[in-house]
Design a protein around this motif. Structure first.
Motif: not given
Ligand code: SF4
Ligand code: SF4
Length: 210
Positions: A88, A51, A46, A76-77, A79-83
């Motif tokens: 991702y 992230m 990470r 990636n969403p 509102e709430e990106p993972v990367s």
């Protein structure tokens, strides 16, 4: 007479060996120091902000000669990106029974998401358990590693924080212009990993600094 001579020669060999240093160790109580470029179990890293580094590009799976990586990317969403990227890796699996620990996946990864560590104790009693999933490969947001059998007698989770020296080399491409300039990014938990022994840190960076 001949038999006695052969017998005496054999005893002489045994006697000589008794005073030579042992090359074996009492594994697993005592472990030998591994080479810096040892290729052990993979981890998915990470960024320092937590992230995920994996962007689900599937390059690692494409280059793997053993065809043992299964990865699928997803958007990636918003509102709430993972990367930090557009995508991702939402599925990530490595079949450790097929892996030949060549490190090509590490070389192919554009984000240093996948790296190899010094942990190699991965014995299992069920074949399915040798397929490491995303949850087991991905480090926690604070950078601490996960392992399927974290309490095993041989498991030293510290070994999962030691990255292969190849990716910590400051002149990994062999070009003199890169000498002393770290070519990798910091990761959660371990910060900027210290350079491979014999390699100097960059002019503005201390080895191991966060
Ligand atoms: S180390 Fe080699 S064999 Fe193992 S997953 Fe990576 S590319 Fe595939
Ligand atoms: S680990 Fe690296 S190469 Fe593999 S899918 Fe993720 S970003 Fe791409």
């Amino acid at each position: 007479m001949g038999v006695i001579r052969i017998f005496a020669k054999g005893l002489a060999v045994t006697f000589r060996q008794m005073f030579r240093p042992r090359v074996t160790t009492s594994y697993p109580q005592e472990k030998r120091v591994k080479p810096q470029r040892f290729h052990g179990r993979h981890v998915l890293n990470r960024h320092p902000d937590g992230m995920e580094k994996c962007i689900g590009c599937e390059l690692c799976a494409g280059v793997c000669p053993a065809r043992c990586i299964y990865v699928r990317g997803a958007d990636n969403p918003p509102e709430e990106p993972v990367s930090p990227g557009e995508r991702y890796g939402f599925i990530y699996e490595i079949n450790m029974l097929r892996c030949i620990f060549c490190g090509l996946c590490v070389e192919a990864c554009p984000t240093e998401a996948i790296t190899m560590t010094q942990l190699f104790e991965m014995s299992v009693t069920e074949r399915d358990d040798a397929i490491y999933t995303r949850d087991e490969l991905l480090v926690n947001p604070d950078g601490s590693p996960n392992h399927p059998q974290p309490d095993g007698p041989l498991i030293d989770l510290e070994e999962l924080t030691i990255a292969d020296g190849w990716m910590r080399a400051t002149a990994s491409s062999g070009r003199a212009a890169y000498e002393g300039i770290p070519g990798w990014t910091p990761s959660a938990g371990v910060g900027l990993r210290p350079p491979e022994q014999g390699q100097a840190p960059g002019p503005d960076q201390d080895a191991g600094a966060e």
